[in-house]
Scaffold this motif. Sequence first.
Motif, mmCIF file in Angstrom:
data_model
loop_
_atom_site.group_PDB
_atom_site.id
_atom_site.type_symbol
_atom_site.label_atom_id
_atom_site.label_comp_id
_atom_site.label_asym_id
_atom_site.label_seq_id
_atom_site.Cartn_x
_atom_site.Cartn_y
_atom_site.Cartn_z
ATOM 1 N N ARG A 84 13.312 17.874 12.243
ATOM 2 C CA ARG A 84 12.900 17.605 10.862
ATOM 3 C C ARG A 84 14.069 17.089 10.028
ATOM 4 O O ARG A 84 13.928 16.137 9.251
ATOM 5 N N TYR B 105 14.648 8.640 7.161
ATOM 6 C CA TYR B 105 13.771 8.019 6.171
ATOM 7 C C TYR B 105 14.407 7.953 4.779
ATOM 8 O O TYR B 105 13.770 7.508 3.827
ATOM 9 N N THR C 172 14.089 13.406 8.287
ATOM 10 C CA THR C 172 14.232 13.283 6.837
ATOM 11 C C THR C 172 15.410 12.398 6.481
ATOM 12 O O THR C 172 15.324 11.543 5.588
ATOM 13 N N THR D 95 10.252 15.068 4.460
ATOM 14 C CA THR D 95 9.870 15.699 3.200
ATOM 15 C C THR D 95 8.758 14.916 2.509
ATOM 16 O O THR D 95 7.800 15.493 2.005
ATOM 17 N N ARG D 96 8.904 13.594 2.476
ATOM 18 C CA ARG D 96 7.863 12.746 1.891
ATOM 19 C C ARG D 96 6.823 12.400 2.937
ATOM 20 O O ARG D 96 7.125 12.322 4.132
ATOM 21 N N ARG D 97 5.592 12.202 2.516
ATOM 22 C CA ARG D 97 4.524 11.802 3.411
ATOM 23 C C ARG D 97 4.420 10.273 3.410
ATOM 24 O O ARG D 97 4.348 9.647 2.350
ATOM 25 N N HIS D 98 4.417 9.698 4.587
ATOM 26 C CA HIS D 98 4.337 8.245 4.742
ATOM 27 C C HIS D 98 3.004 7.870 5.390
ATOM 28 O O HIS D 98 2.468 8.620 6.205
ATOM 29 N N ARG D 99 2.519 6.688 5.033
ATOM 30 C CA ARG D 99 1.241 6.235 5.557
ATOM 31 C C ARG D 99 1.357 5.935 7.055
ATOM 32 O O ARG D 99 2.430 5.636 7.571
ATOM 33 N N HIS E 31 6.560 12.032 12.763
ATOM 34 C CA HIS E 31 6.761 11.093 11.658
ATOM 35 C C HIS E 31 5.878 11.430 10.455
ATOM 36 O O HIS E 31 6.287 11.210 9.310
ATOM 37 N N LEU E 32 4.692 11.953 10.703
ATOM 38 C CA LEU E 32 3.765 12.225 9.606
ATOM 39 C C LEU E 32 4.092 13.506 8.855
ATOM 40 O O LEU E 32 3.978 13.572 7.627
ATOM 41 N N ILE E 33 4.497 14.555 9.582
ATOM 42 C CA ILE E 33 4.585 15.895 9.005
ATOM 43 C C ILE E 33 6.011 16.318 8.682
ATOM 44 O O ILE E 33 6.260 16.959 7.652
ATOM 45 N N ASP F 272 14.896 10.304 2.834
ATOM 46 C CA ASP F 272 14.213 11.230 1.933
ATOM 47 C C ASP F 272 15.180 12.329 1.490
ATOM 48 O O ASP F 272 16.064 12.738 2.248
#
Length: 285
Positions: A117, A124, A121, A206-210, A201-203, A126
């Motif tokens: 994680r 990305y 993070t 910290t930020r949620r990405h499409r 990648h989704l969970i 984040d």
Amino acid sequence: MSRVSILSSNQFLRALWLAVRRFNDKDGFVMSSHVAMSLMMALFPFVLFTVALAGALSQGYVTDELIELIFGAWPKDVADPIVSELRAVLAGAGSGVITLGGLLAIYFASNGVAAVRRAMTQAYHDKDIWPFWKTRLLCFALVIIGGAAILAIAAVEVVLPVYTRLVSEKTAVDVDNWLSVDRLRWTFTVAVPAGTVILAHLILPTRRHRLSQILPGVILTLALWAAGGWGFSIYIAQFATYSATYAGLAGAMAALIFLYLCSAMLILGAEYNGALIDLKNAETN
């Protein structure tokens, strides 16, 4: 080729070059070592607990399916020593593997998830604003859900072929012919790593990405894993001399290096997505 597709191809190539630079600038190989070591410490206790629990619940029927599910995508020369040690421990394990050993397995596995994680993070770009308790609860929840999913898939591998055989015997439809055990096992062996990368990648950031934002990095990671696993298996079989260097630790060292390479590819995939997002944001501003 249209101008739009050329620009899109150039953007993907620019993002790949930028991802490699960012990976190097942010000490990606050092972070990969941290992730690999955390996963190595988490892997054996978690697999031992999961397999022992599954064996106790099924009287040993799903043990082989579960081991094949977890290590099926690994290079054979890397997985075989770990599987041999795992079976040796299971043969003499008592109920402590499922009780106190289970608690320790969940804790160590959560540390591995936390390491992944943090790397995701950072890749990305984040800002990690979550408190420690929230992060740790997420890691615990993912470990428990992951263990339950593995047990469920192993149970399906055992039950579904029996069901299809009964359907084939009672009807004119030869279901067992196209839903064979080997085909089902291969499907799960491929689907589990792919699903794991997508969820990471989704969970985990910290930020949620499409989903559309994470798919390029997911595809890159899976492609690198496939090529890297094939190449590493050839290297182990033809060139490596781990047994001469590490003696009884040869299997563990091969697994650690394999996890190190997989971690680097996972982080690079996240950096690739981060680079694409930054390039698209720069074009719109």
